[in-house]
Structure formats: C-alpha cells, structure tokens
Write a protein that holds these residues in place. Structure first.
Motif, mmCIF file in Angstrom:
data_model
loop_
_atom_site.group_PDB
_atom_site.id
_atom_site.type_symbol
_atom_site.label_atom_id
_atom_site.label_comp_id
_atom_site.label_asym_id
_atom_site.label_seq_id
_atom_site.Cartn_x
_atom_site.Cartn_y
_atom_site.Cartn_z
ATOM 1 N N THR A 100 0.878 -1.107 -0.246
ATOM 2 C CA THR A 100 0.068 -0.391 -0.125
ATOM 3 C C THR A 100 0.916 1.641 -0.218
ATOM 4 O O THR A 100 0.684 2.147 -0.396
ATOM 5 C CB THR A 100 -0.682 0.386 1.117
ATOM 6 N N GLY A 101 2.182 1.353 0.531
ATOM 7 C CA GLY A 101 3.490 2.042 0.715
ATOM 8 C C GLY A 101 3.433 2.265 -0.952
ATOM 9 O O GLY A 101 3.498 4.159 -1.003
ATOM 10 N N PHE A 102 3.814 1.425 -1.484
ATOM 11 C CA PHE A 102 4.490 1.597 -2.840
ATOM 12 C C PHE A 102 2.980 2.582 -3.763
ATOM 13 O O PHE A 102 3.051 3.066 -4.530
ATOM 14 C CB PHE A 102 4.435 0.345 -4.009
ATOM 15 N N ALA A 103 1.650 1.582 -3.335
ATOM 16 C CA ALA A 103 0.244 2.025 -4.086
ATOM 17 C C ALA A 103 0.433 3.891 -3.491
ATOM 18 O O ALA A 103 0.590 4.440 -4.920
ATOM 19 C CB ALA A 103 -0.753 1.387 -3.832
ATOM 20 N N LEU A 104 0.421 4.319 -2.375
ATOM 21 C CA LEU A 104 0.306 5.903 -2.236
ATOM 22 C C LEU A 104 1.314 6.341 -2.480
ATOM 23 O O LEU A 104 1.110 7.791 -3.113
ATOM 24 C CB LEU A 104 -0.106 5.549 -1.011
ATOM 25 N N ALA A 105 2.359 6.282 -2.691
ATOM 26 C CA ALA A 105 3.776 6.835 -3.686
ATOM 27 C C ALA A 105 3.259 6.599 -4.875
ATOM 28 O O ALA A 105 4.221 7.829 -5.850
ATOM 29 C CB ALA A 105 4.507 6.780 -3.321
ATOM 30 N N GLY A 106 2.611 5.713 -5.125
ATOM 31 C CA GLY A 106 2.632 6.057 -6.954
ATOM 32 C C GLY A 106 3.705 4.532 -7.673
ATOM 33 O O GLY A 106 3.888 5.771 -9.308
ATOM 34 N N GLU A 107 4.559 4.669 -6.798
ATOM 35 C CA GLU A 107 5.864 3.634 -7.732
ATOM 36 C C GLU A 107 5.057 2.224 -6.972
ATOM 37 O O GLU A 107 4.552 1.130 -6.812
ATOM 38 C CB GLU A 107 6.651 3.201 -6.024
ATOM 39 N N LEU A 123 3.859 -4.674 -11.330
ATOM 40 C CA LEU A 123 3.082 -5.506 -12.179
ATOM 41 C C LEU A 123 1.664 -4.716 -12.313
ATOM 42 O O LEU A 123 2.757 -2.967 -11.614
ATOM 43 C CB LEU A 123 2.811 -6.025 -10.143
ATOM 44 N N LYS A 124 0.596 -4.144 -12.097
ATOM 45 C CA LYS A 124 -0.380 -3.952 -13.051
ATOM 46 C C LYS A 124 -0.643 -3.024 -11.580
ATOM 47 O O LYS A 124 -0.961 -3.224 -10.239
ATOM 48 C CB LYS A 124 -1.187 -4.784 -13.641
ATOM 49 N N MET A 125 -0.547 -1.962 -12.043
ATOM 50 C CA MET A 125 -1.199 -0.858 -10.856
ATOM 51 C C MET A 125 -2.336 0.226 -11.851
ATOM 52 O O MET A 125 -2.492 1.120 -12.908
ATOM 53 C CB MET A 125 -0.394 0.237 -10.914
ATOM 54 N N VAL A 126 -3.299 0.182 -11.021
ATOM 55 C CA VAL A 126 -4.980 0.424 -11.787
ATOM 56 C C VAL A 126 -4.844 1.842 -11.361
ATOM 57 O O VAL A 126 -4.542 2.370 -10.331
ATOM 58 C CB VAL A 126 -6.555 -0.476 -11.839
ATOM 59 N N VAL A 150 -4.042 -7.360 -9.232
ATOM 60 C CA VAL A 150 -3.464 -5.541 -9.314
ATOM 61 C C VAL A 150 -2.964 -4.912 -8.185
ATOM 62 O O VAL A 150 -3.162 -5.061 -7.182
ATOM 63 C CB VAL A 150 -4.541 -4.989 -10.031
ATOM 64 N N ILE A 151 -2.474 -3.269 -8.300
ATOM 65 C CA ILE A 151 -2.482 -3.013 -7.114
ATOM 66 C C ILE A 151 -3.261 -1.230 -7.380
ATOM 67 O O ILE A 151 -3.144 -0.826 -8.498
ATOM 68 C CB ILE A 151 -0.924 -2.413 -7.611
ATOM 69 N N LEU A 152 -4.023 -1.140 -6.099
ATOM 70 C CA LEU A 152 -4.831 -0.093 -6.830
ATOM 71 C C LEU A 152 -3.956 1.405 -5.935
ATOM 72 O O LEU A 152 -3.326 1.299 -5.015
ATOM 73 C CB LEU A 152 -5.956 0.154 -5.995
ATOM 74 N N LYS A 153 -3.512 2.436 -7.259
ATOM 75 C CA LYS A 153 -3.217 3.171 -6.817
ATOM 76 C C LYS A 153 -4.520 4.208 -5.130
ATOM 77 O O LYS A 153 -5.342 4.522 -5.514
ATOM 78 C CB LYS A 153 -3.292 4.613 -7.798
ATOM 79 N N VAL A 157 -4.165 -3.686 -2.449
ATOM 80 C CA VAL A 157 -3.700 -4.589 -3.385
ATOM 81 C C VAL A 157 -4.924 -5.659 -3.929
ATOM 82 O O VAL A 157 -5.845 -5.621 -2.671
ATOM 83 C CB VAL A 157 -2.570 -5.542 -3.216
ATOM 84 N N VAL A 158 -5.324 -6.131 -4.696
ATOM 85 C CA VAL A 158 -6.060 -7.001 -5.307
ATOM 86 C C VAL A 158 -5.225 -8.384 -5.539
ATOM 87 O O VAL A 158 -5.518 -9.110 -6.577
ATOM 88 C CB VAL A 158 -7.611 -6.682 -5.984
ATOM 89 N N ALA A 159 -5.722 -9.593 -4.520
ATOM 90 C CA ALA A 159 -5.205 -10.815 -5.204
ATOM 91 C C ALA A 159 -5.992 -11.865 -6.006
ATOM 92 O O ALA A 159 -7.184 -11.865 -5.377
ATOM 93 C CB ALA A 159 -4.250 -11.657 -4.491
ATOM 94 N N THR A 160 -6.369 -12.345 -6.828
ATOM 95 C CA THR A 160 -6.781 -13.273 -7.285
ATOM 96 C C THR A 160 -5.978 -14.769 -7.000
ATOM 97 O O THR A 160 -5.566 -15.118 -7.393
ATOM 98 C CB THR A 160 -7.846 -13.539 -8.748
ATOM 99 N N GLY A 161 -7.507 -15.922 -6.855
ATOM 100 C CA GLY A 161 -6.796 -17.311 -7.554
ATOM 101 C C GLY A 161 -7.620 -18.344 -7.943
ATOM 102 O O GLY A 161 -9.180 -17.733 -7.616
#
Length: 192
Positions: A100-107, A123-126, A150-153, A157-161
């Motif tokens: 989530t830190g990466f997502a918040l930083a847009g990294e 990894l894909k970021m939406v 996918v990483i949610l900006k 995170v949303v992971a599937t299986g």
C-alpha cells in the motif's frame, strides 16, 4: 449452496491474512465462489475476529441469499471480477503496509518470477477510484482480465486465485515482494 465448505475457508483465510498484517483493523475483504454462489466478508468487521455466521452469501447479481445482511462495501468489485473471470474462485483485497505504501507513492512493484511469466517488468497498477464505487470495480475488473493481481493506486492490493488459499498466498507474496524491494531501495541509497 455449500455453506459448510465456504464458511470455514473464508474464516481461515481471513484470520491468516489478518495475522500476517495484511488487513489491519477493519480493513480488507475476501470472497470465495462456488458455482453461482459467492461468500463474502461483511462490512465493518475485522478479518482477525470474523465468525462463520457473519459471512454473507450472495448470487452473481449481488442478491443476499443467506448469512449476514451487510456484505463488504467492495461487493461490486468482487462481482465484477467473478463475472469476467470464471476461473477465479477466490479474491483477497488487502491494505498491507509495504504494498500500500508503494501504491500511495505511485511507485511500481517489480514483477518477480513467482508472479508467473514475466510479460511486463512491473505488477499492474490501476488508477485511483474511491473505495466501493462502480469506477473502482470496473477498473479492477479490467486490470484483472489478464492478471492475477493488481495494485490499486492510493489504496491497496487485489489478488485472485483458482481458490481462496491461492489468492491469500498471492497477496502475501505481493507484500513480501514490496517489503524486499523497499529494503533494497533503502540500502542502495545508503552512503557507506
């Protein structure tokens, strides 16, 4: 509808991801699918203390069939994924700190071999959309058409299986990958 199979599976996964720090407080939500029935965590309940009787059972149109009356506020997101991906039987949405830190930083988080074939370096970021909205559900649905995570900006995170266990392990792997990359980047910047 097989409540006996999905309920323990949901609780076990919820308790596990909570214990790993992937869904602190009352954050995160998970679901599992069996044929045309989806079991999903309720809104406003800590995954660490989830009880089987709190799980909500819905159909693919979002109609409550059994269990609790208040499904996760991210229900629409889960439905969008299940309607687009028949192979997905489990979804885990986390707010784990490093990812989530990466997502918040847009990294971007680098894609390692454990994420399957390296089609892309990251990894894909939406793009960001407010939680619980149609915009977020559609964005995640599109992002997961050819990806398993996918990483949610600005969000998580949303992971599937192919089952809930696999989705939970993938969410955990994303967090450990983000943690390792954060440590590596920090050490690379350190002057000796």
């Amino acid at each position: 509808m097989n409540h006996h199979t999905l309920s323990p599976e949901i609780c076990e996964t919820a308790h596990y991801i909570y214990s790993k720090g992937l869904a602190p407080g009352k954050s995160g939500n998970i679901s599992a699918r069996s044929h045309d029935v989806i079991a999903i965590t309720p809104s406003g309940v800590s995954l660490g203390y989830l009880k089987e009787e709190e799980i909500v059972f819905i159909d693919l149109d979002g109609n409550v069939l059994a269990g609790g009356e208040n499904p996760s506020s991210e229900l629409q997101l889960h439905l969008e994924v299940y309607q687009n991906r028949e192979d997905v039987k489990g979804i885990v949405h986390t707010h784990s700190p490093y990812a989530t830190g990466f997502a918040l930083a847009g990294e971007n988080i680098e894609r390692l071999e454990g994420f399957g074939p390296k089609k892309t370096p990251f990894l894909k970021m939406v793009e960001y959309a407010p939680p619980g909205t149609t915009d977020l559900a559609v964005s995640v649905g599109k992002g997961l058409k050819e990806e398993d995570v996918v990483i949610l900006k600005n969000h998580g995170v949303v992971a599937t299986g192919k089952n809930l266990f696999e989705a939970g392990l993938l969410a955990e792997f994303v967090e450990e990958t983000a943690k390792t990359q954060f440590i590596a980047r920090t050490l690379a910047k350190k002057e000796l």
